[in-house]
Write a protein that holds these residues in place. Structure first.
Motif, PDB file in Angstrom:
ATOM      1  N   TRP A  95       0.823  -1.203   0.000  1.00 48.97           N
ATOM      2  CA  TRP A  95       0.000   0.000   0.000  1.00 48.97           C
ATOM      3  C   TRP A  95       0.860   1.257   0.000  1.00 48.97           C
ATOM      4  N   GLY A  96       0.274   2.320  -0.547  1.00 50.30           N
ATOM      5  CA  GLY A  96       0.975   3.587  -0.678  1.00 50.30           C
ATOM      6  C   GLY A  96       0.260   4.467  -1.689  1.00 50.30           C
ATOM      7  N   GLU A  97       0.992   5.423  -2.274  1.00 58.31           N
ATOM      8  CA  GLU A  97       0.400   6.336  -3.252  1.00 58.31           C
ATOM      9  C   GLU A  97       0.724   5.881  -4.670  1.00 58.31           C
ATOM     10  N   LEU A  98      -0.316   5.789  -5.485  1.00 63.28           N
ATOM     11  CA  LEU A  98      -0.184   5.312  -6.860  1.00 63.28           C
ATOM     12  C   LEU A  98      -0.107   6.491  -7.825  1.00 63.28           C
ATOM     13  N   THR A  99       0.860   6.446  -8.727  1.00 65.99           N
ATOM     14  CA  THR A  99       0.978   7.462  -9.765  1.00 65.99           C
ATOM     15  C   THR A  99       1.224   6.777 -11.104  1.00 65.99           C
ATOM     16  N   ALA A 100       0.972   7.510 -12.180  1.00 70.83           N
ATOM     17  CA  ALA A 100       1.272   7.006 -13.521  1.00 70.83           C
ATOM     18  C   ALA A 100       2.724   7.325 -13.832  1.00 70.83           C
ATOM     19  N   SER A 101       3.514   6.292 -14.056  1.00 74.36           N
ATOM     20  CA  SER A 101       4.938   6.490 -14.314  1.00 74.36           C
ATOM     21  C   SER A 101       5.471   5.280 -15.061  1.00 74.36           C
ATOM     22  N   LYS A 102       6.036   5.519 -16.225  1.00 76.51           N
ATOM     23  CA  LYS A 102       6.540   4.426 -17.048  1.00 76.51           C
ATOM     24  C   LYS A 102       7.864   3.899 -16.500  1.00 76.51           C
ATOM     25  N   PHE A 103       7.977   2.581 -16.427  1.00 74.47           N
ATOM     26  CA  PHE A 103       9.218   1.947 -15.974  1.00 74.47           C
ATOM     27  C   PHE A 103       9.466   0.728 -16.849  1.00 74.47           C
ATOM     28  N   SER A 104      10.648   0.642 -17.437  1.00 74.82           N
ATOM     29  CA  SER A 104      10.977  -0.468 -18.325  1.00 74.82           C
ATOM     30  C   SER A 104      12.079  -1.326 -17.719  1.00 74.82           C
ATOM     31  N   SER A 105      11.924  -2.629 -17.853  1.00 80.12           N
ATOM     32  CA  SER A 105      12.939  -3.566 -17.393  1.00 80.12           C
ATOM     33  C   SER A 105      12.917  -4.775 -18.310  1.00 80.12           C
ATOM     34  N   GLU A 106      13.897  -5.649 -18.154  1.00 80.25           N
ATOM     35  CA  GLU A 106      13.957  -6.855 -18.974  1.00 80.25           C
ATOM     36  C   GLU A 106      12.796  -7.794 -18.679  1.00 80.25           C
ATOM     37  N   LEU A 107      12.184  -7.631 -17.535  1.00 75.99           N
ATOM     38  CA  LEU A 107      11.100  -8.527 -17.141  1.00 75.99           C
ATOM     39  C   LEU A 107       9.721  -7.995 -17.514  1.00 75.99           C
ATOM     40  N   GLY A 108       9.642  -6.748 -17.919  1.00 79.86           N
ATOM     41  CA  GLY A 108       8.361  -6.183 -18.298  1.00 79.86           C
ATOM     42  C   GLY A 108       8.319  -4.686 -18.067  1.00 79.86           C
ATOM     43  N   ASP A 109       7.356  -4.032 -18.705  1.00 76.45           N
ATOM     44  CA  ASP A 109       7.173  -2.592 -18.574  1.00 76.45           C
ATOM     45  C   ASP A 109       5.992  -2.299 -17.656  1.00 76.45           C
ATOM     46  N   ALA A 110       6.199  -1.400 -16.709  1.00 73.74           N
ATOM     47  CA  ALA A 110       5.139  -1.000 -15.786  1.00 73.74           C
ATOM     48  C   ALA A 110       4.630   0.386 -16.168  1.00 73.74           C
ATOM     49  N   ALA A 111       3.321   0.576 -16.047  1.00 73.50           N
ATOM     50  CA  ALA A 111       2.711   1.879 -16.338  1.00 73.50           C
ATOM     51  C   ALA A 111       2.444   2.678 -15.069  1.00 73.50           C
ATOM     52  N   TYR A 112       2.549   2.004 -13.914  1.00 76.13           N
ATOM     53  CA  TYR A 112       2.259   2.658 -12.636  1.00 76.13           C
ATOM     54  C   TYR A 112       3.455   2.567 -11.695  1.00 76.13           C
ATOM     55  N   LEU A 113       3.540   3.547 -10.820  1.00 75.22           N
ATOM     56  CA  LEU A 113       4.502   3.544  -9.719  1.00 75.22           C
ATOM     57  C   LEU A 113       3.729   3.602  -8.413  1.00 75.22           C
ATOM     58  N   LEU A 114       4.045   2.710  -7.505  1.00 77.15           N
ATOM     59  CA  LEU A 114       3.467   2.749  -6.160  1.00 77.15           C
ATOM     60  C   LEU A 114       4.579   3.085  -5.185  1.00 77.15           C
ATOM     61  N   SER A 115       4.505   4.290  -4.620  1.00 79.66           N
ATOM     62  CA  SER A 115       5.462   4.687  -3.580  1.00 79.66           C
ATOM     63  C   SER A 115       4.932   4.103  -2.278  1.00 79.66           C
ATOM     64  N   ALA A 116       5.459   2.950  -1.926  1.00 78.00           N
ATOM     65  CA  ALA A 116       4.867   2.149  -0.863  1.00 78.00           C
ATOM     66  C   ALA A 116       5.286   2.618   0.525  1.00 78.00           C
ATOM     67  N   THR A 117       4.310   2.715   1.401  1.00 77.96           N
ATOM     68  CA  THR A 117       4.575   2.976   2.803  1.00 77.96           C
ATOM     69  C   THR A 117       4.433   1.731   3.647  1.00 77.96           C
ATOM     70  N   GLY A 118       3.937   0.651   3.029  1.00 73.05           N
ATOM     71  CA  GLY A 118       3.788  -0.597   3.766  1.00 73.05           C
ATOM     72  C   GLY A 118       3.728  -1.807   2.855  1.00 73.05           C
ATOM     73  N   ILE A 119       4.190  -2.939   3.378  1.00 72.51           N
ATOM     74  CA  ILE A 119       4.142  -4.213   2.657  1.00 72.51           C
ATOM     75  C   ILE A 119       4.062  -5.328   3.688  1.00 72.51           C
ATOM     76  N   GLN A 120       3.243  -6.338   3.424  1.00 73.51           N
ATOM     77  CA  GLN A 120       3.182  -7.486   4.316  1.00 73.51           C
ATOM     78  C   GLN A 120       2.755  -8.720   3.523  1.00 73.51           C
ATOM     79  N   PRO A 121       3.182  -9.906   3.955  1.00 74.92           N
ATOM     80  CA  PRO A 121       2.807 -11.131   3.238  1.00 74.92           C
ATOM     81  C   PRO A 121       1.292 -11.296   3.172  1.00 74.92           C
ATOM     82  N   TYR A 122       0.846 -11.814   2.040  1.00 79.49           N
ATOM     83  CA  TYR A 122      -0.574 -12.069   1.827  1.00 79.49           C
ATOM     84  C   TYR A 122      -0.940 -13.401   2.447  1.00 79.49           C
ATOM     85  N   GLU A 123      -2.062 -13.434   3.121  1.00 80.01           N
ATOM     86  CA  GLU A 123      -2.552 -14.664   3.723  1.00 80.01           C
ATOM     87  C   GLU A 123      -3.978 -14.918   3.274  1.00 80.01           C
ATOM     88  N   ASP A 124      -4.247 -16.158   2.822  1.00 75.08           N
ATOM     89  CA  ASP A 124      -5.608 -16.503   2.411  1.00 75.08           C
ATOM     90  C   ASP A 124      -6.515 -16.634   3.636  1.00 75.08           C
TER      91      ASP A 124
END
Length: 231
Positions: free
Chosen positions: A202-231
């Motif tokens: 979670w964090g603030e989402l903006t439109a920002s192009k990012f290219s890498s060998e693994l794929g191109d992203a159209a969004y940037l998330l400046s994350a203030t938090g991250i935690q493992p997902y649990e079903d």
């Protein structure tokens, strides 16, 4: 659902790729090989695939995370309401068709080394790399579940990652459209973020192009938090 169409189309791309074309050489060209004969991309993919194989087998290629939308109150993870849950489908504009590049193409009729397969792949990849964003969510605080692909690390851990909506994206399958890949910059490095591990971010989402060998992203998330997902 649009993301379902994307997964179906990824399967179609795999079929096209099998018609005599190497996906990595088609999409990325032919980078210089190192002394061992393997390209940097091949080494990265091998490492990521190894990390993926080391998971507990909970997910299969194409699996998606349900988030809290399909859970009752007892099972749903509690989060700060300032970061409402965002659905991956909502990142695609309502009037954008991810399958448009394949309209009129009958994949079943293509033969090995058919130039039409190469043409279709190039057309699809360009369309997906240039996939438009949904401006309604840019500049918003959001929370979204997805699968992580680490891309930047420091001595303290992972600083940046790609977040994708389904298991295996960018590793075992071609990259999704750019509007289905989020470039995540973490506020603090995380010491143990494995490839294709499931996370809430979670964090603030903006439109920002990012290219890498693994794929191109159209969004940037400046994350203030991250935690493992649990079903």
């Amino acid at each position: 659902m649009k993301i379902g169409k994307v997964i179906v189309m990824v399967v179609a791309v795999v079929v096209l790729t099998a018609l005599g074309y190497g996906l990595a050489s088609w999409f990325l060209g032919k980078p210089d090989q190192n002394a061992e004969g393997a390209t940097q991309l091949e080494q990265t993919l091998a490492q990521l695939s190894s990390d993926t194989a080391a998971t507990d087998g909970e997910y299969a290629v194409g699996d998606r995370l349900s988030g809290n939308a399909d859970k009752d109150n007892k099972k749903a993870t509690v989060f700060d309401p300032a970061f409402p849950e965002l659905q991956w489908d909502n990142l695609m504009p309502a009037d954008w068709d991810p399958m448009a590049a394949f309209r009129g193409l009958n994949i079943a009729e293509l033969q090995d080394n058919d130039p039409k397969a190469q043409e279709a792949l190039e057309k699809m990849r360009k369309a997906w790399n240039d996939a438009p964003v949904n401006t309604a969510y840019t500049g918003k605080k959001v929370r979204i579940p997805g699968f992580a692909i680490p891309i930047e690390q420091s001595e303290k851990g992972v600083d940046e990652l790609l977040l994708v909506p389904y298991f295996g994206a960018c590793i075992h399958t071609p990259p999704p459209p750019a509007n289905q890949i989020i470039h995540v910059k973490l506020s603090e490095p995380q010491p143990a973020v494995g490839a294709m591990q499931a996370y809430w971010v979670w964090g603030e989402l903006t439109a920002s192009k990012f290219s890498s060998e693994l794929g191109d992203a159209a969004y940037l998330l400046s994350a203030t938090g991250i935690q493992p997902y649990e079903d």
